[in-house]
Motif scaffolding. Structure first.
Motif, short mmCIF file in Angstrom:
data_model
loop_
_atom_site.label_atom_id
_atom_site.label_comp_id
_atom_site.label_asym_id
_atom_site.label_seq_id
_atom_site.Cartn_x
_atom_site.Cartn_y
_atom_site.Cartn_z
N ALA A 30 33.94 30.38 20.85
CA ALA A 30 34.87 30.37 21.98
C ALA A 30 35.00 28.96 22.55
O ALA A 30 36.12 28.50 22.84
CB ALA A 30 34.42 31.35 23.05
N ALA A 31 33.88 28.28 22.71
CA ALA A 31 33.93 26.90 23.22
C ALA A 31 34.68 25.99 22.25
O ALA A 31 35.47 25.14 22.67
CB ALA A 31 32.51 26.39 23.45
N ALA A 32 34.45 26.19 20.95
CA ALA A 32 35.15 25.37 19.95
C ALA A 32 36.66 25.61 20.01
O ALA A 32 37.45 24.66 19.93
CB ALA A 32 34.61 25.67 18.56
N ALA A 33 37.07 26.86 20.15
CA ALA A 33 38.51 27.16 20.22
C ALA A 33 39.13 26.49 21.44
O ALA A 33 40.23 25.94 21.36
CB ALA A 33 38.72 28.66 20.26
N ILE A 34 38.43 26.53 22.56
CA ILE A 34 38.96 25.91 23.79
C ILE A 34 39.04 24.40 23.63
O ILE A 34 40.06 23.78 23.97
CB ILE A 34 38.09 26.30 25.00
N VAL A 35 37.98 23.80 23.10
CA VAL A 35 37.97 22.34 22.91
C VAL A 35 39.04 21.93 21.90
O VAL A 35 39.75 20.93 22.11
CB VAL A 35 36.57 21.86 22.47
N PHE A 36 39.20 22.69 20.82
CA PHE A 36 40.22 22.37 19.83
C PHE A 36 41.61 22.45 20.44
O PHE A 36 42.48 21.63 20.13
CB PHE A 36 40.12 23.31 18.64
N ALA A 37 41.83 23.43 21.31
CA ALA A 37 43.14 23.57 21.95
C ALA A 37 43.40 22.41 22.91
O ALA A 37 44.51 21.89 22.99
CB ALA A 37 43.23 24.90 22.67
N LEU A 89 42.88 28.89 15.57
CA LEU A 89 42.89 30.33 15.26
C LEU A 89 41.63 30.77 14.52
O LEU A 89 41.13 31.88 14.77
CB LEU A 89 44.15 30.68 14.45
N VAL A 90 41.12 29.94 13.63
CA VAL A 90 39.90 30.29 12.92
C VAL A 90 38.73 30.39 13.89
O VAL A 90 37.94 31.35 13.85
CB VAL A 90 39.60 29.26 11.80
N ALA A 91 38.61 29.44 14.80
CA ALA A 91 37.53 29.47 15.80
C ALA A 91 37.68 30.70 16.70
O ALA A 91 36.70 31.37 17.02
CB ALA A 91 37.51 28.19 16.61
N ALA A 92 38.91 30.99 17.12
CA ALA A 92 39.15 32.15 17.97
C ALA A 92 38.85 33.46 17.22
O ALA A 92 38.28 34.39 17.80
CB ALA A 92 40.58 32.13 18.48
N LEU A 93 39.23 33.53 15.96
CA LEU A 93 38.97 34.72 15.17
C LEU A 93 37.46 34.96 15.00
O LEU A 93 36.99 36.09 15.12
CB LEU A 93 39.63 34.61 13.79
N ALA A 103 35.21 34.01 17.08
CA ALA A 103 34.72 34.45 18.39
C ALA A 103 34.99 35.94 18.58
O ALA A 103 34.14 36.67 19.12
CB ALA A 103 35.37 33.64 19.50
N VAL A 104 36.15 36.41 18.13
CA VAL A 104 36.47 37.84 18.23
C VAL A 104 35.53 38.67 17.36
O VAL A 104 35.05 39.74 17.78
CB VAL A 104 37.95 38.09 17.86
N VAL A 105 35.24 38.19 16.16
CA VAL A 105 34.31 38.90 15.28
C VAL A 105 32.93 38.99 15.93
O VAL A 105 32.28 40.05 15.89
CB VAL A 105 34.23 38.20 13.90
N ALA A 106 32.48 37.92 16.54
CA ALA A 106 31.18 37.93 17.22
C ALA A 106 31.19 38.90 18.40
O ALA A 106 30.21 39.60 18.64
CB ALA A 106 30.81 36.53 17.68
N ALA A 107 32.30 38.97 19.12
CA ALA A 107 32.41 39.89 20.26
C ALA A 107 32.36 41.34 19.78
O ALA A 107 31.69 42.19 20.39
CB ALA A 107 33.69 39.62 21.03
N VAL A 108 33.05 41.64 18.69
CA VAL A 108 33.02 43.00 18.14
C VAL A 108 31.60 43.35 17.67
O VAL A 108 31.12 44.46 17.89
CB VAL A 108 34.04 43.14 16.99
N ASP A 109 30.93 42.38 17.06
CA ASP A 109 29.56 42.61 16.62
C ASP A 109 28.64 42.88 17.81
O ASP A 109 27.76 43.74 17.75
CB ASP A 109 29.05 41.40 15.83
N LEU A 110 28.87 42.18 18.92
CA LEU A 110 28.08 42.44 20.13
C LEU A 110 28.29 43.87 20.63
O LEU A 110 27.33 44.53 21.06
CB LEU A 110 28.46 41.45 21.23
N VAL A 111 29.52 44.36 20.57
CA VAL A 111 29.79 45.73 20.99
C VAL A 111 29.06 46.72 20.09
O VAL A 111 28.43 47.68 20.57
CB VAL A 111 31.32 46.00 21.00
N VAL A 112 29.11 46.50 18.80
CA VAL A 112 28.45 47.40 17.85
C VAL A 112 26.94 47.40 18.08
O VAL A 112 26.29 48.46 18.11
CB VAL A 112 28.78 47.00 16.39
N ILE A 113 26.36 46.22 18.25
CA ILE A 113 24.92 46.12 18.47
C ILE A 113 24.52 46.82 19.76
O ILE A 113 23.53 47.56 19.81
CB ILE A 113 24.48 44.63 18.51
N THR A 114 25.29 46.61 20.81
CA THR A 114 24.99 47.22 22.10
C THR A 114 25.04 48.74 22.01
O THR A 114 24.17 49.44 22.53
CB THR A 114 25.97 46.72 23.17
#
Length: 99
Positions: free
Chosen positions: A56-63, A73-77, A79-90
């Motif tokens: 997420a920080a990389a996507a913001i800095v890149f923008a 978009l790759v950095a943002a994608l 970040a989304v994958v990591a967020a989904v993984d956090l939901v699954v783990i939780t």
């Protein structure tokens, strides 16, 4: 062979590596059934959190640096994958899965 230590009667020499059968016997119960595998959910939670923050920080800095859109978009994608993984783990941790 003056430098070698005498080995204990019936014991393994220093540096001895167990054979497969002995390793298997060390991890099985009295019926010869291995314990169920355990997931490393806590480690996965830490790594997913780290990935979310970094991507997420990389996507913001890149923008902000006006870098090419595919890189943002790759950095943002990721970040989304990591967020989904956090939901699954939780969800798995809330349902009582050890790890």
């Amino acid at each position: 062979m003056a430098g070698r230590k005498p080995r204990a009667r019936g014991g393994a020499p220093p540096g001895y590596r167990m054979r497969h059968d002995e390793r298997w016997a060390a991890v099985t119960n009295q019926y010869g059934v291995p314990p169920p595998p355990r997931s490393a959910l806590t480690l996965r939670l830490i790594l997913a959190t780290f990935g979310l923050l970094v991507c997420a920080a990389a996507a913001i800095v890149f923008a902000l640096l006006d870098l090419p859109l595919p890189l943002i978009l790759v950095a943002a994608l990721l970040a989304v994958v990591a967020a989904v993984d956090l939901v699954v783990i939780t969800r798995r941790k809330l349902h009582g899965e050890p790890g």
